[in-house]
Enzyme design. Sequence first.
Site, short mmCIF file in Angstrom:
data_model
loop_
_atom_site.label_atom_id
_atom_site.label_comp_id
_atom_site.label_asym_id
_atom_site.label_seq_id
_atom_site.Cartn_x
_atom_site.Cartn_y
_atom_site.Cartn_z
N LYS A 151 32.22 26.26 -16.78
CA LYS A 151 33.33 26.04 -17.70
C LYS A 151 34.68 26.03 -16.98
CE LYS A 151 31.00 27.53 -21.87
NZ LYS A 151 29.69 27.92 -21.29
C1 LIG Z 1 28.49 27.31 -21.70
C2 LIG Z 1 27.29 27.37 -20.81
C3 LIG Z 1 26.18 26.52 -20.98
C4 LIG Z 1 26.08 25.55 -22.14
O1 LIG Z 1 26.96 24.48 -22.01
P1 LIG Z 1 27.36 23.58 -23.29
O2 LIG Z 1 28.46 22.73 -22.83
O3 LIG Z 1 27.78 24.56 -24.35
O4 LIG Z 1 26.13 22.82 -23.68
C5 LIG Z 1 25.14 26.58 -20.07
N1 LIG Z 1 25.16 27.48 -19.05
C6 LIG Z 1 26.19 28.30 -18.85
C7 LIG Z 1 26.14 29.26 -17.73
C8 LIG Z 1 27.30 28.28 -19.71
O5 LIG Z 1 28.32 29.14 -19.51
#
Ligand SMILES: *Cc1c(COP(=O)(O)O)cnc(C)c1O
Length: 468
Positions: free
Chosen positions: A113
Amino acid sequence: MNYVSTRGEDAPKPFTAILLEGLAEDGGLFVPERYPHILLPELKAMRAMNYPQLAFAILSKFAGDIPAADLKAMIDRTYTKAIFASDDITPLRTLEPGLHILGLSNGPTLAFKDLAMQLLGNLFEYVLAKESRELNILGATSGDTGSAAEYAMRGKKGIRVFMLSPHGRTSPFQAAQMFSLQDPNIFNLAARGVFDDCQDIVKAVSNDAAFKAKHRIGTVNSINWARVAAQVVYYFKGYFAATKTNDEVVSFSVPSGNFGNICAGHIARSMGLPIKRLILATNENNVLDEFIRTGRYRVRKSSEVHATSSPSMDISKASNFERYVADLLRRDPLRLKALWGQLDATGSFDLSGEKFRDMIAATGFSSGSSTHADRIATIRGIHEDHGVIVDTHTADGIRVGLQFREQGVPMVCLETAQPAKFSETIHEALGRQPDRPAGFEKLESLPQRFEIVDADAAKVKAYIAART
Ligand SMILES: *Cc1c(COP(=O)(O)O)cnc(C)c1O
């Protein structure tokens, strides 16, 4: 380029007008009127670009109303070795010929993110300054999103972050990440309650329109368009890193929760990036896998959501999914509105029927789900065969991705977090703790700054009012 709502009722708006928004006024999500198309000569030029150059080439198509020099300066400040640990930003690791891991988790909070959120912090600061506005971000977190938002917004002019987390219920690592921030614009509120209490407070404050307007309250959730757009870049980067020529195709496996990451992959493919498959991987919370396989989208009740060892994918519904469905329906806002109306009324909709498989196939999607036992076995297998430790979410992606491996098509598995964040499960799989990346060794012993508050919306409002 202008943006419209998936539900068709908002007037088209430029990028900076939707940057700070959540939902469109009609309740839909913002999407570009049409996706830019990358032709072969441009794809050829992109192959030689480094990450910031590539990010500029792509994002300038989406953010046409930001002067090029300003956008470039923000991108150059964001995608640096100092923030993402290498000049590659998203380094590709080859496990064996045709099987790769794209490292998306080398930012400040060790999860993918950061790649979008770090840019978002700079974009927010820029647009707020231009309009002489301030923004007070209120959020609730059980760990991951909150820390990514805090690290993106720390020290930013015109922005304060009020982040609620359930006191004593986040992992010590995640709590330390947030609470060790000393920036005066970051307020960590540890609420006496559980995550749902925190979320209820955010909802209660957001529903108080007068308070929201007076104190300029906003959010940074995963439906933010700029986050999706920023994520498109690493699909291009991963494609170039895993291939030698633009005649090749690759498949990506994507650990999925709120559909933000894979939505960016869908957009990259729609722009003309030669992607064969986009493999959507879920854990036991398989609402999205079920849809891709059957056409039935059935939102889960909170009581039906499993608490798993890949917790960032524990979702009941997927907030970005509406963008993909809008494309499946060839941007028919009336049909989309009817489907979401049905979803609100009954908790599900069903697109199965004779054309469903073709419709999904045209977008390159495949899917699968995995269990805790699968994650453990995958973490062990990858470690034994390749000497590499992957985190639980990445393991979900690898497990499902391998089921769709094809001769001659490189498989790129997206690494969404560092194993150090989920050390308990790594210990269960390997009998040892994963190493901490440099700089994180003593995280839990740093001085912490947070306030314990009652899980009470009125008290949280008073806290915010006294500081804004
Ligand atoms: C947020 C997250 C996801 C999921 O991603 P999306 O964009 O919500 O599908 C997968 N793995 C990790 C480690 C995350 O922080």
